[in-house]
Design a protein around this motif. Sequence first.
Motif, mmCIF file in Angstrom:
data_model
loop_
_atom_site.group_PDB
_atom_site.id
_atom_site.type_symbol
_atom_site.label_atom_id
_atom_site.label_comp_id
_atom_site.label_asym_id
_atom_site.label_seq_id
_atom_site.Cartn_x
_atom_site.Cartn_y
_atom_site.Cartn_z
ATOM 1 N N ALA A 51 0.788 -1.205 0.136
ATOM 2 C CA ALA A 51 0.010 -0.189 0.031
ATOM 3 C C ALA A 51 0.754 1.060 0.047
ATOM 4 O O ALA A 51 0.344 2.276 -0.280
ATOM 5 N N GLY A 52 2.147 1.032 0.441
ATOM 6 C CA GLY A 52 2.985 2.244 0.475
ATOM 7 C C GLY A 52 3.854 2.576 -0.951
ATOM 8 O O GLY A 52 4.804 3.326 -1.053
ATOM 9 N N CYS A 53 3.633 1.575 -1.835
ATOM 10 C CA CYS A 53 4.285 1.835 -3.184
ATOM 11 C C CYS A 53 3.839 3.111 -3.998
ATOM 12 O O CYS A 53 2.659 3.153 -4.617
ATOM 13 N N ALA A 54 4.797 4.177 -3.936
ATOM 14 C CA ALA A 54 4.483 5.414 -4.598
ATOM 15 C C ALA A 54 3.991 5.107 -5.943
ATOM 16 O O ALA A 54 3.048 5.792 -6.463
ATOM 17 N N PHE A 55 4.786 4.346 -6.852
ATOM 18 C CA PHE A 55 4.305 4.124 -8.153
ATOM 19 C C PHE A 55 3.168 3.425 -8.473
ATOM 20 O O PHE A 55 2.622 3.730 -9.558
ATOM 21 N N VAL A 56 2.768 2.615 -7.681
ATOM 22 C CA VAL A 56 1.433 2.116 -7.950
ATOM 23 C C VAL A 56 0.402 3.186 -7.622
ATOM 24 O O VAL A 56 -0.663 3.088 -8.628
ATOM 25 N N HIS A 57 0.426 4.070 -6.845
ATOM 26 C CA HIS A 57 -0.351 5.254 -6.724
ATOM 27 C C HIS A 57 -0.318 5.950 -7.973
ATOM 28 O O HIS A 57 -1.596 6.574 -8.371
ATOM 29 N N TRP A 58 0.683 6.121 -8.505
ATOM 30 C CA TRP A 58 1.127 6.929 -9.765
ATOM 31 C C TRP A 58 0.127 6.044 -10.899
ATOM 32 O O TRP A 58 -0.456 7.058 -11.624
ATOM 33 N N GLY A 59 0.352 4.724 -10.840
ATOM 34 C CA GLY A 59 -0.480 4.029 -11.836
ATOM 35 C C GLY A 59 -1.840 4.418 -11.807
ATOM 36 O O GLY A 59 -2.480 4.260 -12.695
ATOM 37 N N VAL A 60 -2.627 4.439 -10.525
ATOM 38 C CA VAL A 60 -3.985 4.728 -10.512
ATOM 39 C C VAL A 60 -4.318 5.964 -10.788
ATOM 40 O O VAL A 60 -5.276 6.182 -11.622
ATOM 41 N N ALA A 61 -3.529 7.016 -10.383
ATOM 42 C CA ALA A 61 -3.625 8.586 -10.978
ATOM 43 C C ALA A 61 -3.611 8.548 -12.377
ATOM 44 O O ALA A 61 -4.331 9.191 -13.132
ATOM 45 N N TYR A 62 -2.780 7.864 -12.995
ATOM 46 C CA TYR A 62 -2.591 7.858 -14.598
ATOM 47 C C TYR A 62 -3.713 7.281 -15.107
ATOM 48 O O TYR A 62 -4.429 7.875 -16.411
ATOM 49 N N THR A 63 -4.170 6.003 -14.759
ATOM 50 C CA THR A 63 -5.279 5.506 -15.166
ATOM 51 C C THR A 63 -6.606 6.374 -14.950
ATOM 52 O O THR A 63 -7.348 6.267 -15.777
ATOM 53 N N ALA A 64 -6.819 6.974 -13.934
ATOM 54 C CA ALA A 64 -8.065 7.603 -13.866
ATOM 55 C C ALA A 64 -8.465 8.559 -14.620
ATOM 56 O O ALA A 64 -9.760 8.771 -14.533
ATOM 57 N N GLY A 65 -7.273 9.257 -15.095
ATOM 58 C CA GLY A 65 -7.819 10.306 -16.074
ATOM 59 C C GLY A 65 -7.972 10.177 -17.266
ATOM 60 O O GLY A 65 -8.289 8.998 -17.568
ATOM 61 N N PRO A 66 -8.513 11.209 -18.200
ATOM 62 C CA PRO A 66 -8.817 10.922 -19.458
ATOM 63 C C PRO A 66 -7.744 10.235 -20.390
ATOM 64 O O PRO A 66 -6.573 10.248 -20.107
ATOM 65 N N LYS A 73 -14.533 14.899 -22.782
ATOM 66 C CA LYS A 73 -15.879 15.439 -23.471
ATOM 67 C C LYS A 73 -16.721 14.242 -23.380
ATOM 68 O O LYS A 73 -17.975 14.459 -23.297
ATOM 69 N N GLU A 74 -16.189 12.877 -23.188
ATOM 70 C CA GLU A 74 -17.016 11.690 -23.064
ATOM 71 C C GLU A 74 -17.612 11.472 -21.650
ATOM 72 O O GLU A 74 -18.363 10.630 -21.300
ATOM 73 N N HIS A 75 -16.907 12.408 -20.466
ATOM 74 C CA HIS A 75 -17.250 12.168 -19.275
ATOM 75 C C HIS A 75 -18.354 13.076 -18.982
ATOM 76 O O HIS A 75 -18.557 14.029 -19.320
ATOM 77 N N GLY A 76 -19.220 12.393 -17.995
ATOM 78 C CA GLY A 76 -20.474 13.121 -17.540
ATOM 79 C C GLY A 76 -19.684 13.970 -16.396
ATOM 80 O O GLY A 76 -18.648 13.719 -15.966
ATOM 81 N N LYS A 77 -20.546 15.048 -15.895
ATOM 82 C CA LYS A 77 -19.901 15.579 -14.702
ATOM 83 C C LYS A 77 -19.788 14.983 -13.534
ATOM 84 O O LYS A 77 -18.490 14.855 -13.019
ATOM 85 N N ALA A 78 -20.510 14.077 -13.006
ATOM 86 C CA ALA A 78 -20.365 13.409 -12.053
ATOM 87 C C ALA A 78 -18.990 12.266 -12.213
ATOM 88 O O ALA A 78 -18.188 12.189 -11.106
ATOM 89 N N GLU A 79 -18.889 11.809 -13.278
ATOM 90 C CA GLU A 79 -17.772 11.029 -13.660
ATOM 91 C C GLU A 79 -16.592 11.709 -13.713
ATOM 92 O O GLU A 79 -15.261 11.227 -13.210
ATOM 93 N N ALA A 80 -16.423 12.825 -14.326
ATOM 94 C CA ALA A 80 -15.341 13.566 -14.300
ATOM 95 C C ALA A 80 -14.956 14.093 -12.963
ATOM 96 O O ALA A 80 -13.739 13.863 -12.653
ATOM 97 N N ASP A 81 -15.859 14.403 -12.177
ATOM 98 C CA ASP A 81 -15.665 14.668 -10.792
ATOM 99 C C ASP A 81 -14.795 13.692 -10.219
ATOM 100 O O ASP A 81 -13.891 13.674 -9.260
ATOM 101 N N HIS A 82 -15.516 12.324 -10.308
ATOM 102 C CA HIS A 82 -15.045 11.113 -9.532
ATOM 103 C C HIS A 82 -13.527 11.080 -9.932
ATOM 104 O O HIS A 82 -12.621 10.883 -9.077
#
Length: 119
Positions: A51-66, A73-82
């Motif tokens: 759980a403390g592996c910085a680069f795995v957290h980077w992976g989630v952040a990288y993957t969560a975005g567009p 443009k394909e995200h709804g507001k709630a989905e984009a906010d999430h």
Amino acid sequence: MGHFDLGIYRRPISTSSAKTQRWFDIGLNWCYGFNHEEGIKCFEKALETDAGCAFVHWGVAYTAGPFYNFNWKEHGKAEADHSVERCFAHVQMALANAASASLVERRRTSARADCCCCH
């Protein structure tokens, strides 16, 4: 989650857990195949063993975005906010754990913190 031949690409990360490394590599390969939902599932599995592996957290952040096949443009507001909240939270966790990461990982994590979706 079935097992598919996603290729043999590996990106060694700063972890002592072989399981964390394996799940990170699978997640990254899913992302490179534009299946970010599966990528996040794999990164979350990696966090179960380190759980403390910085680069795995980077992976989630990288993957969560567009990305190419699913832009803002394909995200709804709630989905984009999430997505923004998830990205921001994992960037913060990556930065908090960056001391144990390699120089390359720290630089990559810092670059993600400066991205447009995390402000």
